[in-house]
Design an enzyme around this catalytic site. Structure first.
Site, short mmCIF file in Angstrom:
data_model
loop_
_atom_site.label_atom_id
_atom_site.label_comp_id
_atom_site.label_asym_id
_atom_site.label_seq_id
_atom_site.Cartn_x
_atom_site.Cartn_y
_atom_site.Cartn_z
N TYR A 1 0.85 -1.19 0.00
CA TYR A 1 0.00 0.00 0.00
C TYR A 1 0.88 1.23 0.00
CZ TYR A 1 -3.43 3.51 1.45
OH TYR A 1 -4.23 4.63 1.52
N ASP B 1 9.32 2.97 -0.13
CA ASP B 1 8.28 3.61 0.68
C ASP B 1 8.48 3.16 2.12
OD1 ASP B 1 6.03 4.28 2.08
OD2 ASP B 1 4.61 3.68 0.50
N LYS C 1 4.44 9.29 8.94
CA LYS C 1 4.15 8.81 10.31
C LYS C 1 5.13 9.34 11.36
CE LYS C 1 1.68 4.89 8.40
NZ LYS C 1 0.25 4.84 8.63
N1 PMP Z 1 2.80 4.19 2.31
C1 PMP Z 1 2.69 3.29 3.28
C2 PMP Z 1 3.66 2.15 3.34
C3 PMP Z 1 1.69 3.41 4.24
O1 PMP Z 1 1.59 2.50 5.21
C4 PMP Z 1 0.80 4.49 4.15
C5 PMP Z 1 -0.33 4.69 5.15
N2 PMP Z 1 -0.54 3.73 6.05
C6 PMP Z 1 0.96 5.41 3.10
C7 PMP Z 1 1.97 5.24 2.21
C8 PMP Z 1 0.05 6.59 2.97
O2 PMP Z 1 0.27 7.47 4.01
P1 PMP Z 1 -0.87 8.52 4.44
O3 PMP Z 1 -1.97 7.71 5.07
O4 PMP Z 1 -0.16 9.41 5.42
O5 PMP Z 1 -1.30 9.23 3.23
#
Ligand code: PMP
Length: 421
Positions: free
Chosen positions: A141, A236, A264
């Site tokens: 994701y 990511d 985060k």
């Molecule tokens: N990349 C990863 C690996 C994530 O876990 C998340 C959200 N859990 C995102 C991108 C997207 O981040 P956001 O919810 O702050 O938009």
């Protein structure tokens, strides 16, 4: 007012009563809890009930909720200004701390969410290479930007399909889907799209659909393949950055990606994320280069202050061995307890863990059975009633913070051991 009363009003005013779908308890049933306060390892709901929190806002709170250093930094900054829409020292300071953890990267752009960070990384990779396609792996994701709401088409050679209405096929067709657990699938995709793939996007330790920790050799081979075909390597690290160690999954695997997306933890619980990258790529970003990206609240001083407080604490205290130790102790305790609920496995890495009920599936993404999901629902509800808050979905991982002392973890285990399956 009770959570149930708030929920009744919320669903009138907001779709599903929420501002992000997983919070709606769709995967676990029942009405969501409305929270009022967080302190250390604990959350307190609007009715004053206390919960030991293992969701931790889906990852940001490495130090626990409302850490005194973060609160002090926020108070100090709030007195000065909440947003400038102009340059200020704290954004530069935060960029320095981020680069301190990724010494092979040279520059940072601060944004407001993980979604935005990955979206920008992809735009940059496309601008830098002049190529349009991007490879993403099934089960990872990367936020909700259009290009990444993609799944593999029904046949092997089929184009990707969108996972959301409102995303035109023309957009996701540039997103090529591979299996992360199958090097051959990546090689075949790169070969079939030779000279067309701008980037390979890794959630190198996938933690949004189970927790999967691949072999170092496997990840290295994937990265080598991406490089051999001239692709920008994007990691990511929105979950893993500063969570499994300062240098995230890249350091864990001994890889130096070209671009790293963070979120985060680096915002200390405020909306802040970042792209860190090699200079030659980052110099493509506006205003220096032709790849456009901007944001009214980007590098926001409050969020920067919180991020500086958290990263400074991490640099000063090196908390990772202690976090891993307490998480392991918790996982050992869970293993003694969860058998009462049926077949289960627990995976963990550092201070991340994932509980799965049902049969082990070593493939990635693993199948989470309907029965396993139903058991998770029952377990989640019983734990919630007992004052323990896990992530409201069987796909999501759990987190442990520095505020989860042995006393807190023992209290959680004691309560969980008394649940009636
Ligand atoms: N990349 C990863 C690996 C994530 O876990 C998340 C959200 N859990 C995102 C991108 C997207 O981040 P956001 O919810 O702050 O938009």
């Amino acid at each position: 007012m009770t959570s149930a009363e708030w929920h009744k009003i919320a669903i009138e005013r907001m779709p599903g009563g929420v501002n992000s779908p997983v919070r709606s308890f769709k995967h676990v049933g029942g009405n969501p809890i409305f929270f009022q306060r967080g302190e250390g390892a604990h959350l307190y709901d609007v009715e004053g009930k206390r919960y030991i929190d293992f969701c931790l806002s889906f990852g940001p709170h490495l130090l626990g909720h409302s850490h005194p250093r973060v609160v002090a930094a926020l108070k100090e900054q709030a007195e000065l200004a909440t947003s400038f829409g102009a340059c200020h020292p704290k954004e530069v300071e935060l960029a320095g701390l981020i680069l301190g953890a990724f010494p092979y990267l040279h520059q940072v752009r601060l944004v407001n969410s993980g979604t935005e960070a990955v979206m920008t990384a992809i735009r940059l990779a496309r601008g830098f290479t002049g190529k349009a396609k991007v490879i993403k792996f099934e089960g990872t994701y990367h936020g909700h930007s259009d290009a990444l709401l993609a799944k593999a088409g029904s046949g092997v050679a089929e184009l990707s399909e969108s996972t959301s209405q409102g995303v035109p096929d023309a957009i996701v067709k540039e997103t090529l889907m591979c299996r992360y657990d199958d090097l051959g699938s990546l090689e075949a995709m790169l070969e079939a799209n030779r000279d067309q793939v701008a980037a390979v996007l890794f959630e190198a330790i996938p933690a949004n659909h189970s927790l999967w920790v691949p072999d170092k050799a496997h990840v290295k081979k994937c990265v080598e393949l991406a490089r051999r075909y001239g692709c920008v390597v994007i990691f990511d690290e929105v979950i893993t950055g500063f969570r499994i160690g300062k240098g995230g999954s890249a350091a864990h695997f001994g890889i130096e990606p070209d671009l790293v997306c963070l979120g985060k933890i680096i915002g200390g619980g405020l909306p802040l994320a970042a792209i860190a990258g090699k200079k030659e790529i980052m110099q493509k970003l506006a205003p220096v280069g032709p790849v456009y990206q901007a944001g009214t609240l980007s590098g926001n001083p409050l969020a920067s202050a919180a991020g500086i407080a958290v990263l400074s604490e991490i640099f000063e205290k090196s908390p990772y061995a202690s976090l891993e130790f307490s998480t392991q102790a918790f996982v050992v305790g869970l293993r003694e307890i969860l058998g009462a609920w049926g077949e289960f496995q627990i995976r963990s890495l550092g201070s991340i863990f994932w509980i799965n009920f049902g049969k082990e599936d070593k493939a990635f993404p693993p199948d989470i059975s309907a029965e396993g999901a139903a058991t998770y629902r029952k377990f989640f509800k019983a734990a919630l009633d007992a004052g323990i808050y896990f992530a409201p979905s069987p796909y999501e991982v759990g987190f442990v913070s520095l505020a989860h002392t042995p006393e807190v973890l023992n209290e959680a285990l004691d309560k969980l051991s008394k649940l009636k399956p």
